[in-house]
Write an enzyme that holds these catalytic residues in place. Structure first.
Site, PDB file in Angstrom:
ATOM      1  N   ASP A  56       0.850  -1.206   0.000  1.00 44.18           N
ATOM      2  CA  ASP A  56       0.000   0.000   0.000  1.00 44.18           C
ATOM      3  C   ASP A  56       0.881   1.250   0.000  1.00 44.18           C
ATOM      4  O   ASP A  56       1.441   1.619   1.034  1.00 44.18           O
ATOM      5  CB  ASP A  56      -0.915   0.008   1.227  1.00 44.18           C
ATOM      6  CG  ASP A  56      -1.899   1.151   1.176  1.00 44.18           C
ATOM      7  OD1 ASP A  56      -2.906   1.046   0.455  1.00 44.18           O
ATOM      8  OD2 ASP A  56      -1.650   2.183   1.843  1.00 44.18           O
ATOM      9  N   GLU A  58       1.933   5.197  -0.153  1.00 40.96           N
ATOM     10  CA  GLU A  58       1.446   6.566   0.106  1.00 40.96           C
ATOM     11  C   GLU A  58       2.254   7.469  -0.811  1.00 40.96           C
ATOM     12  O   GLU A  58       3.407   7.164  -1.140  1.00 40.96           O
ATOM     13  CB  GLU A  58       1.642   6.966   1.569  1.00 40.96           C
ATOM     14  CG  GLU A  58       0.910   6.095   2.577  1.00 40.96           C
ATOM     15  CD  GLU A  58      -0.590   5.967   2.354  1.00 40.96           C
ATOM     16  OE1 GLU A  58      -1.209   6.951   1.898  1.00 40.96           O
ATOM     17  OE2 GLU A  58      -1.147   4.894   2.616  1.00 40.96           O
ATOM     18  N   ASP A 154      -2.265   1.465  -6.888  1.00 46.73           N
ATOM     19  CA  ASP A 154      -0.855   1.261  -6.510  1.00 46.73           C
ATOM     20  C   ASP A 154      -0.018   0.683  -7.658  1.00 46.73           C
ATOM     21  O   ASP A 154       1.054   1.205  -7.983  1.00 46.73           O
ATOM     22  CB  ASP A 154      -0.764   0.315  -5.297  1.00 46.73           C
ATOM     23  CG  ASP A 154      -1.484   0.872  -4.088  1.00 46.73           C
ATOM     24  OD1 ASP A 154      -0.832   1.446  -3.219  1.00 46.73           O
ATOM     25  OD2 ASP A 154      -2.734   0.743  -4.028  1.00 46.73           O
ATOM     26  N   HIS A 211      -4.326   5.618   6.359  1.00 49.23           N
ATOM     27  CA  HIS A 211      -3.427   6.298   5.406  1.00 49.23           C
ATOM     28  C   HIS A 211      -1.964   6.299   5.846  1.00 49.23           C
ATOM     29  O   HIS A 211      -1.147   6.992   5.242  1.00 49.23           O
ATOM     30  CB  HIS A 211      -3.873   7.727   5.087  1.00 49.23           C
ATOM     31  CG  HIS A 211      -5.243   7.797   4.479  1.00 49.23           C
ATOM     32  ND1 HIS A 211      -5.558   7.164   3.302  1.00 49.23           N
ATOM     33  CD2 HIS A 211      -6.383   8.407   4.917  1.00 49.23           C
ATOM     34  CE1 HIS A 211      -6.833   7.400   3.024  1.00 49.23           C
ATOM     35  NE2 HIS A 211      -7.361   8.137   3.985  1.00 49.23           N
ATOM     36  N   ASP A 216      -2.125   0.502   6.888  1.00 48.25           N
ATOM     37  CA  ASP A 216      -3.119   0.098   5.878  1.00 48.25           C
ATOM     38  C   ASP A 216      -2.851  -1.345   5.443  1.00 48.25           C
ATOM     39  O   ASP A 216      -3.772  -2.147   5.307  1.00 48.25           O
ATOM     40  CB  ASP A 216      -3.083   1.035   4.658  1.00 48.25           C
ATOM     41  CG  ASP A 216      -3.676   2.417   4.966  1.00 48.25           C
ATOM     42  OD1 ASP A 216      -4.259   2.587   6.048  1.00 48.25           O
ATOM     43  OD2 ASP A 216      -3.554   3.329   4.109  1.00 48.25           O
TER      44      ASP A 216
HETATM   45  P1  AMP Z   1      -4.454   5.322   0.676  1.00 48.54           P
HETATM   46  O1  AMP Z   1      -3.782   4.077   0.274  1.00 48.54           O
HETATM   47  O2  AMP Z   1      -5.941   5.275   0.641  1.00 48.54           O
HETATM   48  O3  AMP Z   1      -3.939   5.685   2.030  1.00 48.54           O
HETATM   49  O4  AMP Z   1      -4.039   6.458  -0.328  1.00 48.54           O
HETATM   50  C1  AMP Z   1      -2.888   6.440  -1.117  1.00 48.54           C
HETATM   51  C2  AMP Z   1      -2.565   7.837  -1.563  1.00 48.54           C
HETATM   52  O5  AMP Z   1      -3.685   8.389  -2.274  1.00 48.54           O
HETATM   53  C3  AMP Z   1      -2.281   8.828  -0.440  1.00 48.54           C
HETATM   54  O6  AMP Z   1      -0.944   8.766   0.015  1.00 48.54           O
HETATM   55  C4  AMP Z   1      -2.571  10.141  -1.153  1.00 48.54           C
HETATM   56  O7  AMP Z   1      -1.516  10.517  -2.006  1.00 48.54           O
HETATM   57  C5  AMP Z   1      -3.759   9.783  -2.023  1.00 48.54           C
HETATM   58  N1  AMP Z   1      -5.022  10.093  -1.305  1.00 48.54           N
HETATM   59  C6  AMP Z   1      -5.740   9.257  -0.541  1.00 48.54           C
HETATM   60  N2  AMP Z   1      -6.820   9.873  -0.038  1.00 48.54           N
HETATM   61  C7  AMP Z   1      -6.775  11.149  -0.497  1.00 48.54           C
HETATM   62  C8  AMP Z   1      -7.599  12.303  -0.362  1.00 48.54           C
HETATM   63  N3  AMP Z   1      -8.712  12.258   0.371  1.00 48.54           N
HETATM   64  N4  AMP Z   1      -7.222  13.434  -0.982  1.00 48.54           N
HETATM   65  C9  AMP Z   1      -6.124  13.502  -1.733  1.00 48.54           C
HETATM   66  N5  AMP Z   1      -5.306  12.455  -1.925  1.00 48.54           N
HETATM   67  C10 AMP Z   1      -5.621  11.286  -1.320  1.00 48.54           C
HETATM   68 MG    MG Z   2      -2.698   3.823   2.336  1.00 49.61          MG
HETATM   69 MG    MG Z   3      -3.964   2.429  -0.670  1.00 48.84          MG
END
Ligand code: AMP
Ligand code: MG
Ligand code: MG
Length: 241
Positions: A56, A58, A154, A211, A216
């Site tokens: 996962d 970021e 991803d 996040h 995650d």
């Molecule tokens: P996640 O795996 O859901 O934690 O998200 C992966 C990446 O997507 C994060 O590191 C952000 O770069 C982007 N991301 C996730 N949620 C948001 C959001 N609400 N607004 C903007 N970018 C987001």
């Molecule tokens: Mg994440």
């Molecule tokens: Mg993710």
């Protein structure tokens, strides 16, 4: 005296009979449960992989504008035994973004990744070298592995665009993965947007910080375990090239 004794022995006899009946009732229930467990253990199909690699990323982000280019800032992967679901190894490194080295306030708030974490990290090209070495040494390229992600972003979007930025090829083993949201949809009849609704739908508690890439991954492992308990067979859902 006689009648007192006979009443008492009659009571003792009745109590014994009741105790025997209760014992019999419980032991037959235990037997039934054991048979059920044996049956379900027999019926459960083994997963077709040696390991699941739960990943996962970021990445840099902002609430006002789209990042161009977007860059990976956390690279976590958990090596999960596909039979026991034990996490056997962990790869996790922060990554220093080269195009937008300063993280937005929004990004730090969202991911809990601090400016110091990325300032002291290696750039992607070096982290990716370390990851490939980890794949060779701690996973083994001869093993049957399946990457597991929450969504396709991803490995469909982020890794190829980051590799293109650094002029690096995407290794073949990163071109096939399972989107866990699909497995969830097949089992529960509902395609959900993210990880949180899957945890809720499976009555799982969320652990750590949402996040944070590593946390995650740990939550995705719990989702995998719960879906396996529902007899879900995990197969690739996406292939590139
Ligand atoms: P996640 O795996 O859901 O934690 O998200 C992966 C990446 O997507 C994060 O590191 C952000 O770069 C982007 N991301 C996730 N949620 C948001 C959001 N609400 N607004 C903007 N970018 C987001
Ligand atoms: Mg994440
Ligand atoms: Mg993710």
């Amino acid at each position: 005296m006689l009648s007192y004794l006979s009443i008492t022995s009659c009571r003792v006899g009745w109590a014994n009979a009741r105790a025997k009946h209760t014992l019999h009732h419980f032991s037959s229930r235990i037997r039934q449960q054991q048979q059920h467990l044996k049956r379900s253990a027999k019926m459960k199909r083994p997963q077709q992989f040696d390991y699941f690699l739960v990943l996962d990323f970021e990445a840099t982000c902002d609430d006002k504008k789209k990042m161009n280019p977007q860059e990976i800032i956390e690279f976590p992967v958990l090596k999960v035994n596909a039979q026991t679901y034990e996490i056997e190894k962990e790869f996790r490194q922060f990554v220093r973004p080269m195009n937008h080295p300063k993280l937005s306030h929004f990004c730090t708030e969202l991911t809990s990744i601090q400016q110091e974490d990325v300032d002291s990290a290696k750039p992607f090209s070096e982290v990716f070298e370390d990851f490939k070495e980890w794949m060779e040494q701690k996973v083994g390229l001869d093993k049957e592995c399946l990457f597991v992600t929450c969504g396709n972003w991803d490995l469909l979007t982020m890794l190829p665009s980051q590799c293109a930025l650094d002029n690096l090829p995407v290794p073949p083993y990163c071109k096939r993965w399972l989107n866990i949201k699909r497995s969830y949809a097949i089992k529960k009849g509902e395609f959900v947007k993210g990880m949180m609704p899957m945890l809720k739908g499976l009555n799982l508690q969320h652990i750590g910080r949402h996040h944070s890439g590593l946390d995650d991954c740990k939550n995705i492992v719990n989702i995998l375990r719960a879906l396996d308990d529902l007899d879900c067979m995990f197969l690739p859902t996406y292939y590139t090239e």
